[in-house]
Scaffold this motif. Sequence first.
Motif, PDB file in Angstrom:
ATOM      1  N   PRO A  28       0.707  -1.137   0.070  1.00 48.05           N
ATOM      2  CA  PRO A  28       0.020   0.085   0.004  1.00 48.05           C
ATOM      3  C   PRO A  28       0.573   1.284  -0.050  1.00 48.05           C
ATOM      4  CG  PRO A  28      -0.209  -1.177   2.198  1.00 48.05           C
ATOM      5  CD  PRO A  28       0.805  -2.067   1.395  1.00 48.05           C
ATOM      6  N   SER A  29       2.051   1.085   0.383  1.00 55.68           N
ATOM      7  CA  SER A  29       2.966   2.302   0.654  1.00 55.68           C
ATOM      8  C   SER A  29       3.897   2.608  -0.985  1.00 55.68           C
ATOM      9  CB  SER A  29       3.782   2.496   1.788  1.00 55.68           C
ATOM     10  OG  SER A  29       4.634   1.172   1.674  1.00 55.68           O
ATOM     11  N   ALA A  30       3.683   1.622  -1.783  1.00 56.38           N
ATOM     12  CA  ALA A  30       4.582   1.571  -2.785  1.00 56.38           C
ATOM     13  C   ALA A  30       4.734   2.813  -3.584  1.00 56.38           C
ATOM     14  CB  ALA A  30       4.614   0.309  -3.792  1.00 56.38           C
ATOM     15  N   ARG A  31       3.596   3.348  -3.940  1.00 56.05           N
ATOM     16  CA  ARG A  31       3.724   4.533  -4.798  1.00 56.05           C
ATOM     17  C   ARG A  31       4.148   5.947  -3.867  1.00 56.05           C
ATOM     18  NH1 ARG A  31       3.571   3.748  -9.362  1.00 56.05           N
ATOM     19  NH2 ARG A  31       1.647   2.186 -10.437  1.00 56.05           N
ATOM     20  N   LEU A  32       4.065   5.609  -2.697  1.00 61.87           N
ATOM     21  CA  LEU A  32       4.631   6.901  -1.746  1.00 61.87           C
ATOM     22  C   LEU A  32       6.234   6.824  -1.784  1.00 61.87           C
ATOM     23  CD1 LEU A  32       1.721   6.734   0.856  1.00 61.87           C
ATOM     24  CD2 LEU A  32       1.710   8.121  -1.533  1.00 61.87           C
ATOM     25  N   ILE A  33       7.038   5.840  -2.330  1.00 61.24           N
ATOM     26  CA  ILE A  33       8.163   5.543  -1.865  1.00 61.24           C
ATOM     27  C   ILE A  33       9.128   5.495  -3.109  1.00 61.24           C
ATOM     28  CG2 ILE A  33       9.965   4.341  -0.520  1.00 61.24           C
ATOM     29  CD1 ILE A  33       7.568   3.276   1.078  1.00 61.24           C
ATOM     30  N   PRO A  34       9.543   6.324  -3.679  1.00 62.52           N
ATOM     31  CA  PRO A  34      10.504   6.251  -4.826  1.00 62.52           C
ATOM     32  C   PRO A  34      11.520   5.103  -4.578  1.00 62.52           C
ATOM     33  CG  PRO A  34      10.414   8.606  -4.564  1.00 62.52           C
ATOM     34  CD  PRO A  34       9.910   7.774  -3.063  1.00 62.52           C
ATOM     35  N   THR A  35      11.869   4.316  -5.521  1.00 66.09           N
ATOM     36  CA  THR A  35      12.976   3.069  -5.498  1.00 66.09           C
ATOM     37  C   THR A  35      14.345   3.844  -5.248  1.00 66.09           C
ATOM     38  OG1 THR A  35      11.756   2.107  -7.176  1.00 66.09           O
ATOM     39  CG2 THR A  35      13.877   1.257  -6.657  1.00 66.09           C
ATOM     40  N   HIS A  36      15.151   3.359  -4.202  1.00 64.61           N
ATOM     41  CA  HIS A  36      16.120   4.046  -3.791  1.00 64.61           C
ATOM     42  C   HIS A  36      17.280   3.160  -2.785  1.00 64.61           C
ATOM     43  CE1 HIS A  36      13.568   3.954  -0.510  1.00 64.61           C
ATOM     44  NE2 HIS A  36      14.584   4.196   0.475  1.00 64.61           N
ATOM     45  N   ILE A  37      18.285   3.723  -2.487  1.00 67.15           N
ATOM     46  CA  ILE A  37      18.981   2.931  -1.856  1.00 67.15           C
ATOM     47  C   ILE A  37      19.357   4.128  -0.490  1.00 67.15           C
ATOM     48  CG2 ILE A  37      21.771   2.243  -1.298  1.00 67.15           C
ATOM     49  CD1 ILE A  37      21.640   1.791  -4.359  1.00 67.15           C
ATOM     50  N   PRO A 117      23.724  -1.452   2.030  1.00 69.52           N
ATOM     51  CA  PRO A 117      23.210  -0.973   0.908  1.00 69.52           C
ATOM     52  C   PRO A 117      22.385  -2.002   0.231  1.00 69.52           C
ATOM     53  CG  PRO A 117      25.399  -1.305   0.530  1.00 69.52           C
ATOM     54  CD  PRO A 117      25.213  -1.604   2.001  1.00 69.52           C
ATOM     55  N   HIS A 118      21.013  -1.664  -0.067  1.00 70.40           N
ATOM     56  CA  HIS A 118      20.140  -2.452  -0.928  1.00 70.40           C
ATOM     57  C   HIS A 118      18.887  -1.607  -1.271  1.00 70.40           C
ATOM     58  CE1 HIS A 118      18.306  -1.974   3.280  1.00 70.40           C
ATOM     59  NE2 HIS A 118      17.141  -2.206   2.524  1.00 70.40           N
ATOM     60  N   VAL A 119      18.014  -2.201  -2.177  1.00 77.70           N
ATOM     61  CA  VAL A 119      16.665  -1.652  -2.724  1.00 77.70           C
ATOM     62  C   VAL A 119      15.755  -2.523  -2.384  1.00 77.70           C
ATOM     63  CG1 VAL A 119      15.644  -0.998  -4.956  1.00 77.70           C
ATOM     64  CG2 VAL A 119      18.229  -0.719  -4.922  1.00 77.70           C
ATOM     65  N   THR A 120      14.763  -1.976  -1.398  1.00 73.78           N
ATOM     66  CA  THR A 120      13.603  -2.496  -0.823  1.00 73.78           C
ATOM     67  C   THR A 120      12.567  -3.073  -2.140  1.00 73.78           C
ATOM     68  OG1 THR A 120      14.081  -2.025   1.484  1.00 73.78           O
ATOM     69  CG2 THR A 120      11.854  -2.551   0.712  1.00 73.78           C
ATOM     70  N   VAL A 121      12.061  -4.194  -2.050  1.00 71.92           N
ATOM     71  CA  VAL A 121      11.251  -4.444  -3.109  1.00 71.92           C
ATOM     72  C   VAL A 121      10.051  -5.056  -2.568  1.00 71.92           C
ATOM     73  CG1 VAL A 121      12.813  -4.741  -5.198  1.00 71.92           C
ATOM     74  CG2 VAL A 121      12.308  -6.781  -3.714  1.00 71.92           C
ATOM     75  N   ALA A 122       9.914  -5.337  -1.128  1.00 75.72           N
ATOM     76  CA  ALA A 122       8.705  -5.764  -0.585  1.00 75.72           C
ATOM     77  C   ALA A 122       9.070  -5.643   1.052  1.00 75.72           C
ATOM     78  CB  ALA A 122       8.459  -7.419  -0.798  1.00 75.72           C
ATOM     79  N   HIS A 123       7.923  -5.100   1.723  1.00 75.86           N
ATOM     80  CA  HIS A 123       8.257  -4.693   3.056  1.00 75.86           C
ATOM     81  C   HIS A 123       6.469  -4.817   3.563  1.00 75.86           C
ATOM     82  CE1 HIS A 123       9.237  -1.437   5.903  1.00 75.86           C
ATOM     83  NE2 HIS A 123       9.653  -2.783   6.510  1.00 75.86           N
ATOM     84  N   HIS A 124       6.727  -5.539   4.848  1.00 72.39           N
ATOM     85  CA  HIS A 124       5.374  -5.702   5.672  1.00 72.39           C
ATOM     86  C   HIS A 124       4.325  -6.162   4.747  1.00 72.39           C
ATOM     87  CE1 HIS A 124       7.041  -3.977   9.204  1.00 72.39           C
ATOM     88  NE2 HIS A 124       7.415  -2.723   8.731  1.00 72.39           N
ATOM     89  N   LEU A 125       4.654  -7.298   4.070  1.00 70.48           N
ATOM     90  CA  LEU A 125       3.502  -8.027   3.199  1.00 70.48           C
ATOM     91  C   LEU A 125       3.515  -9.481   4.070  1.00 70.48           C
ATOM     92  CD1 LEU A 125       4.537  -6.925  -0.176  1.00 70.48           C
ATOM     93  CD2 LEU A 125       2.740  -5.931   1.271  1.00 70.48           C
ATOM     94  N   SER A 126       2.540 -10.198   3.384  1.00 71.83           N
ATOM     95  CA  SER A 126       2.295 -11.712   3.934  1.00 71.83           C
ATOM     96  C   SER A 126       3.794 -12.490   3.375  1.00 71.83           C
ATOM     97  CB  SER A 126       1.211 -12.091   3.373  1.00 71.83           C
ATOM     98  OG  SER A 126       1.321 -12.484   1.971  1.00 71.83           O
ATOM     99  N   ASP A 127       3.617 -13.546   4.339  1.00 70.90           N
ATOM    100  CA  ASP A 127       5.091 -14.395   3.806  1.00 70.90           C
ATOM    101  C   ASP A 127       4.938 -14.816   2.320  1.00 70.90           C
ATOM    102  OD1 ASP A 127       6.367 -14.099   6.275  1.00 70.90           O
ATOM    103  OD2 ASP A 127       5.521 -15.908   7.202  1.00 70.90           O
ATOM    104  N   GLU A 156       2.790  13.446   4.612  1.00 76.64           N
ATOM    105  CA  GLU A 156       1.864  12.687   4.933  1.00 76.64           C
ATOM    106  C   GLU A 156       0.664  12.095   3.875  1.00 76.64           C
ATOM    107  OE1 GLU A 156       1.018   9.705   7.443  1.00 76.64           O
ATOM    108  OE2 GLU A 156       2.345  11.301   8.015  1.00 76.64           O
ATOM    109  N   ASP A 157       0.335  12.828   2.848  1.00 77.98           N
ATOM    110  CA  ASP A 157      -0.460  12.839   1.897  1.00 77.98           C
ATOM    111  C   ASP A 157       0.215  12.261   0.555  1.00 77.98           C
ATOM    112  OD1 ASP A 157      -2.727  13.625   3.294  1.00 77.98           O
ATOM    113  OD2 ASP A 157      -2.445  15.834   2.502  1.00 77.98           O
ATOM    114  N   HIS A 158       1.485  12.718   0.246  1.00 79.87           N
ATOM    115  CA  HIS A 158       2.201  12.139  -1.022  1.00 79.87           C
ATOM    116  C   HIS A 158       3.293  11.576  -0.597  1.00 79.87           C
ATOM    117  CE1 HIS A 158      -0.112  16.316  -1.552  1.00 79.87           C
ATOM    118  NE2 HIS A 158      -0.314  15.537  -2.541  1.00 79.87           N
ATOM    119  N   GLY A 159       3.732  10.993   0.344  1.00 79.35           N
ATOM    120  CA  GLY A 159       4.933  10.330   0.652  1.00 79.35           C
ATOM    121  C   GLY A 159       6.138  10.793   0.413  1.00 79.35           C
ATOM    122  N   TRP A 160       7.067  10.271   0.152  1.00 75.54           N
ATOM    123  CA  TRP A 160       8.461  10.711   0.176  1.00 75.54           C
ATOM    124  C   TRP A 160       8.673  11.676  -1.205  1.00 75.54           C
ATOM    125  CZ3 TRP A 160      11.335  10.891   4.064  1.00 75.54           C
ATOM    126  CH2 TRP A 160      11.246  10.099   5.378  1.00 75.54           C
TER     127      TRP A 160
END
Length: 169
Positions: A28-37, A117-127, A156-160
């Motif tokens: 649910p937060s993916a659109r609010l977090i640009p891909t990053h290290i 250093p890493h690029v998160t691709v999944a966080h706080h999801l089901s196993d 808060e409304d638009h994320g990072w």
Amino acid sequence: MITIGVSIAVPDPEGSALQDFRVELGDPSARLIPTHITLVPPTEVAAESLPAIVEHLGRVAATSSAFGVRLHGTGTFRPTSPVVFVGVIAGIAECTALAAATRTGPLAVEVEFPYHPHVTVAHHLSDDLLDRAFTELAGYEAAFEVAEFWLYVHDEDHGWRPDQAFRLG
């Protein structure tokens, strides 16, 4: 108080593709977090300290050189943290040095875990979804040149949102 972070943006098309993958997984937060290290994790600071932080980041950037990053395969922080990531396999030393330099002065922050250093691709999801991300991106590869890093401000409304770029060298 405002919440800031300092990161290396993963450029397009890789950045958008990894963000779209995260959205497709149902994060649910993916659109609010640009891909990053991440260099400096989310940190609350007084708004009036922002000019000193910007000055500090400018000094760090001026004394750092551009470098290459290569991403490959997946890893996870489970069971400690429900995260699946794409690994950084080239540019590790440079990311680590840049993170250490940015986390001084007005950004001397306590961190919960050692820097990795890493690029998160999944966080706080089901196993099941974490396993899917781990498997589907196992053969992922990308490379790019890092010529800048970014100060992000959280809304808060638009994320990072990227606030200011700091050119290396």
